[in-house]
Design an enzyme around this catalytic site. Structure first.
Site, PDB file in Angstrom:
ATOM      1  N   LYS A  54       0.841  -1.203   0.000  1.00 35.90           N
ATOM      2  CA  LYS A  54       0.000   0.000   0.000  1.00 35.90           C
ATOM      3  C   LYS A  54       0.877   1.255   0.000  1.00 35.90           C
ATOM      4  CE  LYS A  54      -3.864  -2.345   2.217  1.00 35.90           C
ATOM      5  NZ  LYS A  54      -4.608  -2.666   3.448  1.00 35.90           N
ATOM      6  N   GLN A 100      -4.872  -1.703   9.680  1.00 34.94           N
ATOM      7  CA  GLN A 100      -4.664  -2.947   8.936  1.00 34.94           C
ATOM      8  C   GLN A 100      -5.301  -4.125   9.692  1.00 34.94           C
ATOM      9  OE1 GLN A 100      -3.298  -3.297   5.841  1.00 34.94           O
ATOM     10  NE2 GLN A 100      -3.909  -5.442   5.986  1.00 34.94           N
ATOM     11  N   ASP A 123     -11.135   3.240   4.289  1.00 36.59           N
ATOM     12  CA  ASP A 123     -11.505   1.837   4.068  1.00 36.59           C
ATOM     13  C   ASP A 123     -13.022   1.688   3.899  1.00 36.59           C
ATOM     14  OD1 ASP A 123      -9.535  -0.047   3.725  1.00 36.59           O
ATOM     15  OD2 ASP A 123      -9.134  -0.305   5.875  1.00 36.59           O
TER      16      ASP A 123
END
Ligand code: NDP
Length: 293
Positions: A54, A100, A123
């Site tokens: 990422k 994460q 997200d």
């Protein structure tokens, strides 16, 4: 029949190219670059490797990123406090904050994710963003679901009036994808069946799919006998298995057999994974744009 490949890597490169130009325009207008903060708990190798890719992708398009690393023993309250501090700017400016997953089992993941304010939730997991998506006015769409829809659109696959079957009903993949594919408009208007571990006759449902998406986490769950000839099969699953004495990544679909039946198929790796990352970058730029208006 040999299916056409849904090449997520090539599409992600194309998306990155246009994001790079958009980020440059943003930076020119606002004299700053978008910035993403990632919270990484513990030292699970797979999570560290996802975070690294990422960050590398962010750097390629001109988005700044920083990783806050905390030990696996961190408690829920510590993580909530950390996320709140990051949101308040204690770790530098933030356009997006990503925690994460998975978090260690002793941590209340919902409490930690809920601590990410909705305007920084790149997200798309916060209840406010999930609610906006369910009402057909999305802000941040969960990255994997957005990536699957983008893959379908890019291949020119018709969704309107078609039957999409999604196997897996998680809040981060299956459920938001069901909302996207059944929403009004391009890439939507499908009739959606959402299957899960309690679905009876899974194979029957799958065989009726024009678009079949597997998002479970079980190698070879989808066999050739479960696929309608010519269907598009999109494999979200990521599973690490041992084969021929080597550790390999495979999806949920029996790729070699299914490609002989399907019209389109996405590989693992190189399918949905790179698109998930590309959509995260798109969400981060969107967050920066929304906060600069
Ligand atoms: P979850 O474990 O949260 O959800 C799995 C879903 O699969 C559940 O809805 C579960 O049903 C269902 N399921 C389990 N077993 C069966 C079965 N035998 N038949 C039918 N349905 C079943 O997983 P995620 O959604 O987080 O992830 C799914 C997969 O996608 C994983 O392999 C993950 O690694 C991968 N992934 C890949 C990403 C990418 O970028 N490519 C991003 C995110 C995830 P129930 O609800 O009843 O338990």
């Amino acid at each position: 029949m040999t299916a056409r490949l849904l090449d997520g890597r090539a599409l992600a490169t194309k998306i990155e190219d246009s994001l790079r130009a958009e980020v440059q325009t943003f930076a020119g207008m606002f004299r700053r670059r978008p910035r993403l903060i990632v919270v990484l708990v513990g030292d699970v190798a797979a999570s560290a490797s996802y975070v690294k890719s990422k960050q590398q992708a962010a750097a390629r398009v001109g988005i700044d990123s920083d990783v806050i690393r905390v030990p696996a023993e961190s408690q829920t309250a510590d993580l909530v406090e950390l996320v709140q501090a990051a949101a308040a700017g204690d770790h530098g400016p933030a356009d997006g904050i990503l925690v994460q997953l998975p978090l260690p089992a002793h941590v209340d993941a919902v409490a930690v994710l809920d601590a990410v304010p909705p305007h920084l939730d790149v997200d798309g997991f916060h209840p406010e963003n999930a609610g906006l998506l369910s009402q057909g006015r999305p802000r941040f769409i969960p990255c994997t679901a957005a990536g699957v829809q983008r893959m379908i659109l890019d291949a020119g696959l018709e969704t309107a009036g078609r039957h999409a079957v999604i196997v897996g009903r998680s809040d981060i993949v299956g459920k938001p994808l069901a909302l996207l594919l059944s929403a009004k408009g391009p890439g939507g208007d499908a009739t959606v069946t959402l299957c899960h571990s309690r679905s009876a006759d899974l194979a029957d449902h799958c065989r009726r799919a024009d678009i079949l998406v597997a998002a479970v986490g079980r190698p070879n769950l989808v066999t050739a006998a479960m696929v309608k000839p010519g269907a598009a099969v999109i494999d979200v699953g990521i599973n690490r298995i041992e084969r021929d004495g080597r550790s390999r990544l495979v999806g949920d679909v029996d790729f070699d057999a299914v490609k002989e039946v399907a019209g389109w198929i996405s590989p693992v790796p190189g399918g949905v994974g790179p698109l998930t990352v590309a959509m995260l970058l798109a969400n981060t730029l969107l967050a920066a744009e929304l906060s600069s208006r």
